[in-house]
Design a protein around this motif. Structure first.
Motif, mmCIF file in Angstrom:
data_model
loop_
_atom_site.group_PDB
_atom_site.id
_atom_site.type_symbol
_atom_site.label_atom_id
_atom_site.label_comp_id
_atom_site.label_asym_id
_atom_site.label_seq_id
_atom_site.Cartn_x
_atom_site.Cartn_y
_atom_site.Cartn_z
ATOM 1 N N PHE A 29 0.985 -1.410 -0.114
ATOM 2 C CA PHE A 29 0.004 0.060 -0.015
ATOM 3 C C PHE A 29 0.862 1.111 0.170
ATOM 4 O O PHE A 29 0.733 2.099 -0.612
ATOM 5 C CB PHE A 29 -0.950 0.126 1.155
ATOM 6 N N LEU B 293 2.075 1.819 -3.616
ATOM 7 C CA LEU B 293 0.875 2.078 -4.550
ATOM 8 C C LEU B 293 0.738 3.554 -4.277
ATOM 9 O O LEU B 293 0.568 4.304 -5.347
ATOM 10 C CB LEU B 293 -0.118 1.148 -4.374
ATOM 11 N N GLN C 196 1.150 6.825 -6.761
ATOM 12 C CA GLN C 196 -0.159 7.673 -6.950
ATOM 13 C C GLN C 196 0.031 8.961 -7.056
ATOM 14 O O GLN C 196 -0.019 9.996 -7.523
ATOM 15 C CB GLN C 196 -1.189 7.139 -6.189
ATOM 16 N N ALA D 264 -7.347 -0.368 2.148
ATOM 17 C CA ALA D 264 -6.915 0.871 1.337
ATOM 18 C C ALA D 264 -6.214 0.278 0.197
ATOM 19 O O ALA D 264 -6.334 0.646 -0.833
ATOM 20 C CB ALA D 264 -6.020 1.694 2.172
ATOM 21 N N PHE D 265 -5.422 -0.826 0.567
ATOM 22 C CA PHE D 265 -4.467 -1.151 -0.503
ATOM 23 C C PHE D 265 -5.389 -2.066 -1.401
ATOM 24 O O PHE D 265 -5.426 -1.732 -2.786
ATOM 25 C CB PHE D 265 -3.491 -2.522 0.054
ATOM 26 N N LEU E 265 -6.906 0.787 -3.794
ATOM 27 C CA LEU E 265 -5.865 1.498 -4.321
ATOM 28 C C LEU E 265 -5.651 0.635 -5.699
ATOM 29 O O LEU E 265 -5.376 0.908 -6.738
ATOM 30 C CB LEU E 265 -4.931 1.911 -3.780
ATOM 31 N N LEU E 266 -5.587 -0.586 -5.487
ATOM 32 C CA LEU E 266 -5.403 -1.746 -6.508
ATOM 33 C C LEU E 266 -6.396 -1.801 -7.503
ATOM 34 O O LEU E 266 -6.198 -1.945 -8.620
ATOM 35 C CB LEU E 266 -5.061 -3.025 -5.882
ATOM 36 N N GLN F 126 -6.145 1.158 -9.948
ATOM 37 C CA GLN F 126 -5.239 0.981 -10.814
ATOM 38 C C GLN F 126 -5.634 -0.011 -11.732
ATOM 39 O O GLN F 126 -5.516 0.275 -13.051
ATOM 40 C CB GLN F 126 -3.802 0.411 -9.949
ATOM 41 N N VAL G 291 -7.606 7.899 -9.496
ATOM 42 C CA VAL G 291 -7.244 8.408 -8.286
ATOM 43 C C VAL G 291 -6.521 9.984 -8.371
ATOM 44 O O VAL G 291 -5.747 9.887 -8.953
ATOM 45 C CB VAL G 291 -6.400 7.617 -7.438
ATOM 46 N N LEU G 292 -7.163 10.864 -7.643
ATOM 47 C CA LEU G 292 -6.747 12.271 -7.929
ATOM 48 C C LEU G 292 -6.063 12.543 -6.677
ATOM 49 O O LEU G 292 -5.019 13.396 -6.623
ATOM 50 C CB LEU G 292 -7.955 13.297 -7.935
ATOM 51 N N ASP G 293 -6.155 11.742 -5.624
ATOM 52 C CA ASP G 293 -5.598 12.229 -4.014
ATOM 53 C C ASP G 293 -6.203 11.157 -3.090
ATOM 54 O O ASP G 293 -7.254 10.557 -3.430
ATOM 55 C CB ASP G 293 -6.125 13.569 -3.836
ATOM 56 N N VAL G 294 -5.194 10.991 -2.038
ATOM 57 C CA VAL G 294 -5.552 10.038 -1.063
ATOM 58 C C VAL G 294 -5.159 10.389 0.122
ATOM 59 O O VAL G 294 -4.148 11.144 0.189
ATOM 60 C CB VAL G 294 -4.652 8.724 -1.415
ATOM 61 N N THR G 295 -5.865 10.459 1.156
ATOM 62 C CA THR G 295 -5.405 10.996 2.647
ATOM 63 C C THR G 295 -4.804 10.061 3.309
ATOM 64 O O THR G 295 -4.739 8.999 2.827
ATOM 65 C CB THR G 295 -6.695 11.559 3.427
ATOM 66 N N GLU G 296 -4.145 10.684 4.348
ATOM 67 C CA GLU G 296 -3.621 9.826 5.458
ATOM 68 C C GLU G 296 -4.578 9.241 6.236
ATOM 69 O O GLU G 296 -5.717 9.910 6.371
ATOM 70 C CB GLU G 296 -2.694 10.445 6.249
ATOM 71 N N SER H 30 -4.929 17.241 -0.235
ATOM 72 C CA SER H 30 -4.034 18.123 -0.871
ATOM 73 C C SER H 30 -4.621 19.060 -1.869
ATOM 74 O O SER H 30 -4.547 19.918 -2.053
ATOM 75 C CB SER H 30 -2.573 17.797 -1.367
ATOM 76 N N VAL I 153 -9.305 5.903 5.294
ATOM 77 C CA VAL I 153 -8.422 6.306 4.082
ATOM 78 C C VAL I 153 -9.529 7.041 3.228
ATOM 79 O O VAL I 153 -10.185 6.211 2.651
ATOM 80 C CB VAL I 153 -7.594 5.520 3.643
ATOM 81 N N PHE J 287 -10.263 8.544 -0.343
ATOM 82 C CA PHE J 287 -9.884 8.448 -1.757
ATOM 83 C C PHE J 287 -10.805 9.526 -2.681
ATOM 84 O O PHE J 287 -11.801 9.514 -2.687
ATOM 85 C CB PHE J 287 -10.059 6.986 -2.397
#
Lengths: 275, 275
Positions: A60, A63, A67, B59-60, B63-64, B67, B75-80, B87, B124, B126
């Motif tokens: 993660f 990835l 991103q 989250a992984f 995100l996969l 992808q 995906v434009l942005d991902v938070t912690e 951002s 998380v 997205f």
């Protein structure tokens, strides 16, 4: 500490006469048999890819790193943990690249032509776009590619630009450099812009010092190339960036390709072309 | 089981006269105060985004999934984990969208204008590209956008096309539909192709039955629109696809936006334009 393990085949194959005409499968068979060469110019018209394989636990973070740094880390494919083929790569990812680098705690402990012994079942392999992919369109547009002319590896440099971190991964942007005649720099921008999945447009044109590169004659990866009078150094984001992040962030384990010694995929370069 | 929670503000604001002229911050302030409207046509020139927030543990996989399904899930942005800004989004992601849907084990248990009470520290978030982003360039190219003309939500449909699964996530492709005059379909393709990060070119033009859509008059999400004589239904991949995957895969918990009720980002739509 770096150590070159002899190829598995006692007499590795000789480089082919015309590597551009090989099919992806033919090229991979030569590499599997021990041929250890940079892949620029091989299997013309097929996309090439960088490899970074990391334990599932880090997948993660990587990835997300990709991103957040899409210019240097455009993800083309991701395997399931332990898988050794990918949807865009019908070979064996452990043997069918010309050379690999093995990292333990961020230190390169080995360079080998066969990563089978080091492979682990928990590794997730990421295939990242490679700028070798847009060299065929560059050549077709009449733009010279010096390292193909000279049969050497592309010159790659660590820069002073930091990637946007993600989780446990951070590190500098790595770039590849091609000297381009001043009158053709705009063409090089135009042609490569159409391939965002394999790094796209240059990140920098001209003065290497602005990227923190002190001496173009001493690349951090690959071979130096001659810059002819009237040529400008043009810099593209490079898929060795994940390995620079491994070296900077020291995750427990990773396997990458040897820079310039890429995975040749089964996908036509035009697949990644945008209008 | 779905339940509409009244907005937090006792008297929610009325929709503005000219929503296109609002800044992203002004639009978000109205939504935060309880205005519950589809966001198509709001803050013209700024990118809009779909929201899917999932526990860190998923989250992984997501995100996969993104992808592997880049047309529907760019995906434009991902938070912690636990972060409530991003951002590209300076607001509060829990309150500054017009409406949210809360899912438990894949079932929608609530629709609300304020997700603060449901938010968890391990989420998380997205932000996924939204086709509302390329509607301004469409309008500038003289291509009509029916649901903006009528002030309704865009029509969205589940299709018979399955996404490529990833980990625990799978589900159907969701599409949005815009009726386009036959003579302007090529223009619509050309204009939207330049925005791959917000779904890009259409995935299908014409016959809805080929996508498994039985009745255009009954969208799965949003409002139906009239198709005038001489118009062709044109289908784009839609960022509600992640929520369809949540409904199909039943992860333990998720929060999404109410379809058509988007996150308005601080990024200009031109940022996502390719040559």
């Amino acid at each position: 500490m770096s150590q070159l393990i002899p190829p598995t085949s006692p007499t590795p194959p000789v480089p082919p006469e015309d590597p551009a005409r090989l099919s992806p499968g033919e090229a991979r068979a030569l590499f599997r048999a021990g041929l250890r060469v940079p892949t620029s110019g091989y299997a013309a018209g097929y996309a090439q890819a960088n490899l970074i394989a990391l334990p599932r636990d880090l997948a993660f973070d990587f990835l997300l790193f990709a991103q957040r740094n899409p210019k240097s880390c455009p993800v083309l494919d991701v395997t399931e943990p332990g898988e050794t083929a990918a949807s865009i790569f019908a070979g064996d990812i452990r043997t069918d690249l010309p050379a690999y680098r093995i990292y333990v705690n961020g230190e390169q402990v080995e360079e080998t032509t066969d990563a089978t012994a080091a492979w682990r079942d928990d590794l997730v392999a990421f295939l990242i776009g490679c700028s070798f992919t847009f060299e065929t369109p560059m050549l077709e547009a009449g733009i010279p590619v010096r390292h193909i002319e000279t049969g050497t590896n592309v010159a790659m440099y660590r820069t002073n630009r930091q990637c946007r971190p993600a989780g446990r991964l951070s590190g500098p942007l790595v770039v590849s450099m091609r000297p381009i005649p001043a009158a053709q720099v705009a063409d090089a921008v135009r042609v490569t812009s159409r391939y965002p999945a394999v790094h796209g447009a240059p990140v920098h044109i001209g003065d290497p010092a602005a990227l923190g590169i002190a001496d173009l004659g001493r690349p951090d990866f690959g071979d130096p190339v001659e810059i002819h009078p009237g040529e400008i150094p043009v810099f593209w984001a490079c898929g060795v960036t994940p390995q620079a992040a491994v070296m900077a962030s020291a995750p427990e384990f990773a396997i990458g390709h040897a820079p310039g010694h890429m995975a040749i995929t089964d996908v036509r370069d035009t697949t990644y072309q945008v209008p």
